[in-house]
Enzyme design. Structure first.
Site, short mmCIF file in Angstrom:
data_model
loop_
_atom_site.label_atom_id
_atom_site.label_comp_id
_atom_site.label_asym_id
_atom_site.label_seq_id
_atom_site.Cartn_x
_atom_site.Cartn_y
_atom_site.Cartn_z
N ASP A 227 0.81 -1.22 0.00
CA ASP A 227 0.00 0.00 0.00
C ASP A 227 0.85 1.27 0.00
O ASP A 227 1.88 1.34 0.68
CB ASP A 227 -0.86 -0.02 1.28
N GLU A 298 1.47 -0.62 -5.05
CA GLU A 298 0.52 0.42 -5.44
C GLU A 298 1.33 1.69 -5.66
O GLU A 298 1.61 2.45 -4.74
CB GLU A 298 -0.50 0.68 -4.31
C1 GLC Z 1 -3.86 3.51 -0.30
C2 GLC Z 1 -5.21 2.82 -0.22
C3 GLC Z 1 -6.24 3.83 0.19
C4 GLC Z 1 -5.86 4.37 1.55
C5 GLC Z 1 -4.46 4.97 1.51
C6 GLC Z 1 -3.95 5.25 2.88
O1 GLC Z 1 -3.79 4.44 -1.31
O2 GLC Z 1 -5.50 2.25 -1.46
O3 GLC Z 1 -7.52 3.27 0.24
O4 GLC Z 1 -6.77 5.37 1.94
O5 GLC Z 1 -3.54 4.04 0.94
O6 GLC Z 1 -3.64 4.08 3.55
#
Ligand code: GLC
Length: 606
Positions: A227, A298
């Protein structure tokens, strides 16, 4: 000498055995499916999806051909950001189930050939996490677990509180620094104040996060989606103990908005790569004798930076960083824009690294809402038939639409912060409403009288059961594409992309043994006649066979179409196979058969 040879043979044997015992390739062509557990299936009637619900619906995942599933976080959390604020990285949140449920999910999914990946959230924890509480109290070993700073002296002598250490802004608006009254210092948070950032300059933090990875690998999960990785590390203080301010970006005049600044000090710092390389080593260590354990990042950044996540000549990085190009496609997109998007990405992916295509996720509007339900079929064809891995967000396989919600029903903290006039601009709830299984109350998602987010209004007509029964549906299109993904031509075939005119995109996958698969997508709202396909693609023959038509097409799978008579309705998309390929394959098969017979007759029997 003999000793050396023996050692060499033993080593070679070891390497062969290591690889023979695990599937090292599975992720390279994987059909990956994202589950947002809160909204997938509620097994205990509390209005919130859970792990047992996922177990109950494993047949659906097998049915649509998912090779692996990644779950948004299911760990203990105060749910300020619905699980992305973890307070215990080693325990399952009660509302999602138990550790036994998780183990059962992993085992049952494996029986169906489905691998389970978890969400690894390394950038931050919840402010309720034991580590943060210890850090606030400066307990031994935890003093520097988070990014603390006393702040800048306040020029106003009547105000005892210092000013924030720098001008950094949080992704969720306003200062990225919050004053902690107990520690009398500021702490950094790239997201909510309830999500303090871990300090990756502290070796104990890196060790702790390795423990987290190993803990879950030990219960046999097959890897992680990582993440918010661009935010992992920020610039350090200078010699005078000050953090550098970030320059203005000129993208907006809204001083509290994240895009007000150009994030030269808070994204993708050198140390980020070092950490990824360390995590990758752990994945590789757990892959001996087993299927490859993977980490997918991500990473939404500019292309040259995204590519750095793969690693370099000396260090392996992510198995792949997610490619969000298709998530950014909006209605009105033109064929040459799609061509550029594919060509740019494909030419940027380093040699021998795996490309991938993400159709949607829990942070972005749904595909059918972004581009319209009709063109969404074409974009799904791209996702599933371009080279590499394909990632589907739950509900995209039935073409779920965003559901607009009232401010009262809104749960997303990002939107709640924006207030009743602005929440619609940032809310991610419309794409997070529960999965629409059937037309019974709550769309078959829950037996509770209410659900954590309302069910979308259209569930009585748009649901999985109805789509299974209908002669044509997004579900059937998706299944057709999923089956096609198993073929060598989609797994290994060469790619060629052409914009035939302003509206029509064509791409082909070619494989020597299996011929050519052609995809045609009309991105425009007028009828198009396609006459020059043979000039752009080789060996097509006189006619093409329809393999997968879009939902609104008048063509059926198996229909033959003359090459110079192809007409596409507005937004129509079709997948074809060339007849030459079919013929060549049959001739080759026949020739091989004849040769074997001749060989048997003349040599074996003698
Ligand atoms: C990532 C997740 C998102 C979350 C953010 C903070 O981007 O996909 O949903 O709010 O991280 O953890």
């Amino acid at each position: 000498m003999a000793f050396k040879v023996n050692i060499f043979i033993c080593l070679a044997y070891f390497v062969v055995v290591c690889y023979a015992n695990g599937d090292t390739e599975w992720w390279k062509h994987a059909q990956l499916y994202q589950i947002y557990p809160r909204s997938y299936m509620d097994s205990n009637g509390d209005g919130i999806g859970d792990i047992k619900g996922i177990i109950n619906k494993l047949d659906h995942l097998a049915d649509i051909g998912a090779d692996a599933v990644w779950l948004s976080p299911v760990f203990v959390s105060p749910m300020k950001d619905f699980g992305y604020d973890i307070s215990n990285f080693f325990e399952i949140a009660k509302e999602y189930g138990t550790m036994d449920d998780m183990k059962l999910l992993v085992t049952e999914a494996k029986k169906l050939g489905i691998r389970i990946l978890l969400d690894f959230v390394p950038n931050h924890t919840s402010d309720q996490c034991e580590w943060f509480i210890k850090s606030v109290n400066e307990e031994e070993g935890f003093e520097n677990f988070y990014v603390w700073h006393p702040g800048k002296p306040n020029p106003d002598p009547t105000n005892p509180k210092n000013l924030p250490p720098s001008n950094w802004i949080s992704v969720f608006r306003n200062s990225a620094w919050t004053w902690h009254p107990d520690r009398q210092e500021y702490y950094l948070h790239q997201f909510l104040p309830e999500q303090p950032d871990l300090n990756y300059r502290e070796p104990a933090v890196r060790e702790m996060m390795q423990r987290v990875l190993r803990f879950w690998l030990d219960i046999e999960v097959d890897g992680f989606r990582v993440d918010a990785i661009p935010h992992l590390v920020e610039a350090d203080v200078d010699d005078d103990g000050h953090y550098p301010d970030e320059p203005k970006s000129d993208l907006t005049e809204d001083e509290d908005d994240y895009s007000y600044l150009s994030h030269v000090h808070t994204r993708e710092r050198e140390e980020t790569w070092t950490n990824i390389f360390e995590w990758r080593k752990t994945m590789d260590e757990y892959s001996y004798f087993k299927d490859t354990k993977v980490i997918f990042m991500e990473a939404s950044s500019e292309m040259s930076i995204v590519m750095k996540y793969y690693g370099n000549a000396t260090h392996e990085g992510a198995h792949f960083p997610f490619n969000f190009d298709l998530v950014n496609v909006r209605a009105g997109v033109k064929a040459n824009q799609l061509k550029t998007l594919i060509d740019t990405y494909m030419s940027s992916v380093p040699e021998d690294r795996v490309p991938n295509w993400v159709a949607g996720n829990h942070d972005q509007p749904r595909m059918a809402s972004r581009v319209g339900p009709e063109l969404a079929d074409g974009i799904m064809m791209m996702t599933m038939l371009l080279p590499g891995a394909a990632v589907t967000y739950q509900g995209e396989e039935i073409g779920m639409l965003d559901q607009s919600l009232s401010f009262e029903d809104t749960q997303d903290p990002q939107a709640c912060k924006d207030g009743p006039d602005m929440y619609n601009l940032t809310s991610r709830d419309p794409q997070r409403t529960p999965f629409q299984w059937d037309n019974t109350p709550n769309a078959g998602f829950s037996t509770n009288s209410t659900t954590w987010l309302p069910i979308a209004d259209n569930y009585e007509t748009l649901n999985l059961l109805a789509q299974k029964a209908a002669p044509r549906s997004t579900y059937k299109l998706y299944k057709g594409l999923s089956q096609l993904r198993r073929s060598d031509v989609v797994k290994y075939g060469d790619l060629k992309v052409e914009a035939l005119d302003a509206d029509v995109l064509a791409f082909s996958r070619f494989h020597e043994d299996e011929g050519t698969v052609i995809v045609l997508i009309n991105t425009g709202d007028t009828i198009k006649s396609v006459t020059d396909l043979h000039l752009k693609f080789d060996n097509l023959g006189e006619s093409l066979q329809v393999l997968v038509p879009c939902v609104n097409s008048e063509w059926d799978s198996g229909d033959m179409m003359l090459l110079n008579e192809i007409m596409l309705k507005p937004y129509e998309s079709l997948v074809f196979k060339n007849s030459v390929g079919l013929l060549t394959t049959s001739i080759i098969t026949l020739l091989i058969g004849v040769s074997i017979t001749v060989f048997n007759l003349f040599f074996i029997d003698v």
